[in-house]
Design a protein around this motif. Structure first.
Motif, PDB file in Angstrom:
ATOM      1  N   MET A   1       0.409  -1.381  -0.147  1.00 28.05           N
ATOM      2  CA  MET A   1       0.324   0.612   0.071  1.00 28.05           C
ATOM      3  C   MET A   1       0.711   1.605   0.152  1.00 28.05           C
ATOM      4  SD  MET A   1      -3.317   0.853   2.630  1.00 28.05           S
ATOM      5  CE  MET A   1      -2.997   2.941   2.798  1.00 28.05           C
ATOM      6  N   LEU A   2       0.834   2.031  -0.759  1.00 26.44           N
ATOM      7  CA  LEU A   2       1.284   3.429  -1.308  1.00 26.44           C
ATOM      8  C   LEU A   2       0.708   4.089  -0.380  1.00 26.44           C
ATOM      9  CD1 LEU A   2       1.898   3.248  -4.880  1.00 26.44           C
ATOM     10  CD2 LEU A   2       3.455   2.402  -3.189  1.00 26.44           C
ATOM     11  N   VAL A   3       2.120   4.908   0.628  1.00 22.90           N
ATOM     12  CA  VAL A   3       1.322   5.727   1.323  1.00 22.90           C
ATOM     13  C   VAL A   3       1.946   7.388   1.110  1.00 22.90           C
ATOM     14  CG1 VAL A   3       1.829   6.984   3.466  1.00 22.90           C
ATOM     15  CG2 VAL A   3       1.539   4.780   3.332  1.00 22.90           C
ATOM     16  N   PRO A   4       0.960   8.467   0.799  1.00 24.59           N
ATOM     17  CA  PRO A   4       1.315   9.182   0.037  1.00 24.59           C
ATOM     18  C   PRO A   4       2.145  10.331   0.504  1.00 24.59           C
ATOM     19  CG  PRO A   4      -0.984   9.507   0.579  1.00 24.59           C
ATOM     20  CD  PRO A   4      -0.520   8.531   0.937  1.00 24.59           C
ATOM     21  N   VAL A   5       2.873  11.334   0.356  1.00 22.31           N
ATOM     22  CA  VAL A   5       3.996  11.428   0.442  1.00 22.31           C
ATOM     23  C   VAL A   5       4.212  13.241   0.115  1.00 22.31           C
ATOM     24  CG1 VAL A   5       6.578  12.683   1.185  1.00 22.31           C
ATOM     25  CG2 VAL A   5       5.759  10.003   0.568  1.00 22.31           C
ATOM     26  N   ASP A   6       3.764  14.093   1.285  1.00 19.45           N
ATOM     27  CA  ASP A   6       3.602  15.429   0.914  1.00 19.45           C
ATOM     28  C   ASP A   6       5.211  15.898   0.161  1.00 19.45           C
ATOM     29  OD1 ASP A   6       1.062  15.700   1.979  1.00 19.45           O
ATOM     30  OD2 ASP A   6       1.760  16.078   4.725  1.00 19.45           O
ATOM     31  N   GLU A   7       4.853  16.673  -0.687  1.00 21.78           N
ATOM     32  CA  GLU A   7       5.304  17.173  -1.384  1.00 21.78           C
ATOM     33  C   GLU A   7       5.565  18.821  -0.663  1.00 21.78           C
ATOM     34  OE1 GLU A   7       4.944  18.153  -5.604  1.00 21.78           O
ATOM     35  OE2 GLU A   7       4.260  15.772  -6.012  1.00 21.78           O
ATOM     36  N   PRO A   8       7.410  18.757  -0.260  1.00 22.31           N
ATOM     37  CA  PRO A   8       7.521  20.425  -0.472  1.00 22.31           C
ATOM     38  C   PRO A   8       6.730  21.650  -1.021  1.00 22.31           C
ATOM     39  CG  PRO A   8       9.485  19.149  -0.936  1.00 22.31           C
ATOM     40  CD  PRO A   8       8.325  18.500  -1.521  1.00 22.31           C
ATOM     41  N   GLN A   9       6.763  22.054   0.290  1.00 21.79           N
ATOM     42  CA  GLN A   9       5.667  23.471  -0.416  1.00 21.79           C
ATOM     43  C   GLN A   9       7.287  24.397  -1.047  1.00 21.79           C
ATOM     44  OE1 GLN A   9       3.215  23.930  -1.300  1.00 21.79           O
ATOM     45  NE2 GLN A   9       2.384  22.071  -0.041  1.00 21.79           N
ATOM     46  N   PRO A  10       6.959  25.332  -2.143  1.00 23.39           N
ATOM     47  CA  PRO A  10       8.603  25.893  -3.038  1.00 23.39           C
ATOM     48  C   PRO A  10       8.076  26.724  -1.963  1.00 23.39           C
ATOM     49  CG  PRO A  10       6.552  26.308  -4.247  1.00 23.39           C
ATOM     50  CD  PRO A  10       6.008  25.086  -3.421  1.00 23.39           C
ATOM     51  N   VAL A  11       9.635  27.098  -2.374  1.00 22.38           N
ATOM     52  CA  VAL A  11       9.703  28.819  -1.383  1.00 22.38           C
ATOM     53  C   VAL A  11      10.195  30.075  -2.602  1.00 22.38           C
ATOM     54  CG1 VAL A  11      11.478  30.500  -0.224  1.00 22.38           C
ATOM     55  CG2 VAL A  11      11.375  27.458  -0.036  1.00 22.38           C
ATOM     56  N   GLU A  12       8.959  30.569  -2.048  1.00 19.04           N
ATOM     57  CA  GLU A  12       8.934  32.219  -2.363  1.00 19.04           C
ATOM     58  C   GLU A  12      10.091  33.002  -2.170  1.00 19.04           C
ATOM     59  OE1 GLU A  12       5.867  36.443  -3.234  1.00 19.04           O
ATOM     60  OE2 GLU A  12       5.242  34.171  -2.230  1.00 19.04           O
ATOM     61  N   CYS A  13      10.617  33.331  -3.676  1.00 19.37           N
ATOM     62  CA  CYS A  13      12.405  34.309  -3.328  1.00 19.37           C
ATOM     63  C   CYS A  13      11.794  35.755  -3.456  1.00 19.37           C
ATOM     64  CB  CYS A  13      13.087  33.571  -3.829  1.00 19.37           C
ATOM     65  SG  CYS A  13      13.825  32.295  -3.158  1.00 19.37           S
ATOM     66  N   VAL A  14      12.501  36.606  -2.838  1.00 24.07           N
ATOM     67  CA  VAL A  14      12.875  38.169  -2.738  1.00 24.07           C
ATOM     68  C   VAL A  14      14.029  38.134  -3.418  1.00 24.07           C
ATOM     69  CG1 VAL A  14      12.300  40.692  -2.260  1.00 24.07           C
ATOM     70  CG2 VAL A  14      10.772  38.215  -1.048  1.00 24.07           C
ATOM     71  N   ASP A  15      14.401  39.054  -4.769  1.00 21.16           N
ATOM     72  CA  ASP A  15      15.793  38.522  -4.627  1.00 21.16           C
ATOM     73  C   ASP A  15      17.224  37.783  -4.910  1.00 21.16           C
ATOM     74  OD1 ASP A  15      15.724  41.889  -5.876  1.00 21.16           O
ATOM     75  OD2 ASP A  15      15.663  42.204  -3.898  1.00 21.16           O
ATOM     76  N   GLY A  16      16.579  36.052  -4.592  1.00 24.87           N
ATOM     77  CA  GLY A  16      17.250  36.065  -4.394  1.00 24.87           C
ATOM     78  C   GLY A  16      17.146  35.086  -2.818  1.00 24.87           C
ATOM     79  N   PHE A  17      16.446  35.779  -1.858  1.00 22.44           N
ATOM     80  CA  PHE A  17      16.598  35.242  -0.872  1.00 22.44           C
ATOM     81  C   PHE A  17      14.558  34.568  -0.144  1.00 22.44           C
ATOM     82  CE2 PHE A  17      20.077  38.714  -1.216  1.00 22.44           C
ATOM     83  CZ  PHE A  17      20.354  37.641  -0.177  1.00 22.44           C
ATOM     84  N   GLU A  18      14.403  34.145   1.065  1.00 28.05           N
ATOM     85  CA  GLU A  18      13.418  33.452   1.651  1.00 28.05           C
ATOM     86  C   GLU A  18      12.421  35.422   2.201  1.00 28.05           C
ATOM     87  OE1 GLU A  18      12.800  29.708   3.411  1.00 28.05           O
ATOM     88  OE2 GLU A  18      14.985  29.602   2.782  1.00 28.05           O
ATOM     89  N   LYS A  19      10.993  34.661   1.243  1.00 23.00           N
ATOM     90  CA  LYS A  19      10.551  36.678   1.127  1.00 23.00           C
ATOM     91  C   LYS A  19       9.898  35.972   3.049  1.00 23.00           C
ATOM     92  CE  LYS A  19       6.341  38.573   0.144  1.00 23.00           C
ATOM     93  NZ  LYS A  19       4.879  38.740  -1.160  1.00 23.00           N
ATOM     94  N   GLY A  20       9.651  37.066   3.882  1.00 25.27           N
ATOM     95  CA  GLY A  20       9.036  36.860   5.010  1.00 25.27           C
ATOM     96  C   GLY A  20      10.317  36.415   6.004  1.00 25.27           C
ATOM     97  N   LYS A  21      11.285  36.225   5.150  1.00 30.15           N
ATOM     98  CA  LYS A  21      12.571  35.307   6.244  1.00 30.15           C
ATOM     99  C   LYS A  21      13.739  36.300   6.927  1.00 30.15           C
ATOM    100  CE  LYS A  21      14.778  30.894   7.519  1.00 30.15           C
ATOM    101  NZ  LYS A  21      15.724  29.227   6.579  1.00 30.15           N
ATOM    102  N   ILE A  22      13.847  35.817   8.229  1.00 30.75           N
ATOM    103  CA  ILE A  22      14.873  36.729   8.769  1.00 30.75           C
ATOM    104  C   ILE A  22      16.089  35.900   9.123  1.00 30.75           C
ATOM    105  CG2 ILE A  22      15.368  38.652  10.661  1.00 30.75           C
ATOM    106  CD1 ILE A  22      12.221  38.837  11.264  1.00 30.75           C
ATOM    107  N   SER A  23      17.090  36.857   8.805  1.00 34.54           N
ATOM    108  CA  SER A  23      18.490  35.613   9.049  1.00 34.54           C
ATOM    109  C   SER A  23      19.180  36.919  10.475  1.00 34.54           C
ATOM    110  CB  SER A  23      19.435  35.875   7.662  1.00 34.54           C
ATOM    111  OG  SER A  23      18.932  35.113   6.856  1.00 34.54           O
ATOM    112  N   ILE A  24      19.708  36.631  11.467  1.00 30.89           N
ATOM    113  CA  ILE A  24      19.833  37.115  12.111  1.00 30.89           C
ATOM    114  C   ILE A  24      21.172  36.746  12.613  1.00 30.89           C
ATOM    115  CG2 ILE A  24      20.200  37.423  14.911  1.00 30.89           C
ATOM    116  CD1 ILE A  24      17.527  36.234  14.493  1.00 30.89           C
ATOM    117  N   ILE A  25      22.438  37.624  12.834  1.00 31.95           N
ATOM    118  CA  ILE A  25      23.973  37.778  12.486  1.00 31.95           C
ATOM    119  C   ILE A  25      24.398  38.371  13.536  1.00 31.95           C
ATOM    120  CG2 ILE A  25      25.841  38.148  11.493  1.00 31.95           C
ATOM    121  CD1 ILE A  25      24.850  38.122   8.224  1.00 31.95           C
TER     122      ILE A  25
END
Length: 268
Positions: free
Chosen positions: A1-25
Motif C-alpha cells: 500500500m502506497l502512502v502519499p508523501v507531502d511534497e515540499p512547498q516551493p519557497v517564494e523568493c525576493v532577489d534570491g532570498f526567502e520572502k518574509g524570513k529574517i536572518s540574524i547574524i
C-alpha cells in the motif's frame, strides 16, 4: 500500500532570498559565559513577530569554547560559522552573511548590551527603507553608559562627519537591519574587517543611494574601549576617508563591485 508523501512547498523568493524570513547574524568572540543566554534573548525577541527566522552565530576565532556551547544547543534555528583565528566584526558579518537565506538581515552584538525599543518598527521600516539602524541619538533611545564612553562616541561622530560626511547621527551602534539584497550590494566593496566596519558599511550605503532610517534602542554599556581599540578605529576611519576622498576607490569600483583594494595597514 502506497502512502502519499507531502511534497515540499516551493519557497517564494525576493532577489534570491526567502520572502518574509529574517536572518540574524551574531558575531561572537570569547562569549562562552553569555552566548547561550544571548541566543535565548534573541529568540524571545523575534518569536512574537510570527516570521520565520534563523540565527547565525559566527565564532570569530574564540579560544574559550564559545563554538562548543553553540553546538551543544542542538537548535535547528541556530547555525554556527566557525574559523580558527580572530578576524574582527566586519569579517564575521561577511562570513555570516554567506549563510543567510532570509529577505531581511539583522546584525546583533552577542553580548546583548543593545536592544531595539520596538523590534516591529525595524521590520516595518524595511518595507520601504533599505537599512534601519539603531541610534543612540534618537530622542526615544534609552542610553546608560559611562561619561568617558559618551565623550569618545561623540568624538568619533564628529570625526566621521568631518572626514566622510555620513548623514546618520550614529554609525557605531551595534544593532542594524537591512534588506538582504542591499547587504549583498554593499559587502563586495568593504575592506574594513575590524574597528570601523559600521562606518564603512554606511559610507558605501550612502554612495549606492540606499535609504537609511534611524530608530530608537536601549543600550547599557559598562566597558570602556581600550586605547589600542580607539587608535585603530581612528586609523580605520582615516583609511575610509583616503579611499573615499582621495583615491575615490569606492566610486570607481561600484559598477564592477570587485574587492581589489589592498589596505596599507592590515589588522591581524
Amino acid at each position: 500500500m502506497l502512502v502519499p508523501v507531502d511534497e515540499p512547498q516551493p519557497v517564494e523568493c525576493v532577489d534570491g532570498f526567502e520572502k518574509g524570513k529574517i536572518s540574524i547574524i551574531m558575531p561572537a568572540y570569547n562569549e562562552a559565559f553569555v552566548i547561550a543566554n544571548s541566543i535565548r534573548n534573541v529568540k524571545k525577541m523575534f518569536r512574537p513577530t510570527g516570521m520565520d527566522y534563523e540565527i547565525i552565530v559566527v565564532d570569530d576565532g574564540s579560544t574559550d569554547g564559545t563554538g562548543l556551547i553553540i553546538d551543544d544547543l542542538d537548535d535547528r534555528k541556530v547555525k554556527l560559522v566557525h574559523y580558527p583565528n580572530n578576524k574582527g566584526k566586519g569579517n564575521a558579518f561577511k562570513a555570516g552573511f554567506q549563510e543567510a537565506t532570509g529577505e531581511f538581515t539583522f546584525l546583533i552584538d552577542s553580548d546583548s548590551e543593545i536592544r531595539p525599543r520596538n523590534l516591529a518598527s525595524f521590520i516595518r521600516a524595511l518595507r520601504t527603507a533599505d537599512i534601519a539602524i539603531g541610534s543612540k541619538k534618537h530622542p526615544a533611545s534609552m542610553v546608560r553608559t559611562p561619561a568617558v564612553r559618551k565623550i569618545l562616541s561623540a568624538s568619533v561622530r564628529v570625526l566621521v562627519k568631518m572626514c566622510i560626511g555620513i548623514k546618520s547621527s550614529d554609525s557605531q551602534a551595534g544593532f542594524k537591519a537591512a534588506r538582504s539584497s542591499s547587504v549583498y550590494k554593499i559587502l563586495p566593496l568593504m575592506s574594513v574587517k575590524r574597528y570601523a566596519f559600521d562606518v564603512e558599511f554606511l559610507t558605501i550605503a550612502s554612495l549606492l543611494g540606499l535609504r537609511v532610517v534611524e530608530l530608537p534602542i536601549e543600550i547599557e554599556l559598562t566597558v570602556i574601549a581600550s586605547p589600542k581599540r580607539i587608535l585603530r578605529t581612528l586609523i580605520d576611519i582615516l583609511g575610509i576617508t583616503y579611499r573615499l576622498r582621495l583615491r575615490r576607490w569606492y566610486q570607481s569600483n561600484i559598477l564592477e563591485m570587485s574587492n581589489t583594494y589592498n589596505p596599507i595597514i592590515r589588522w591581524r
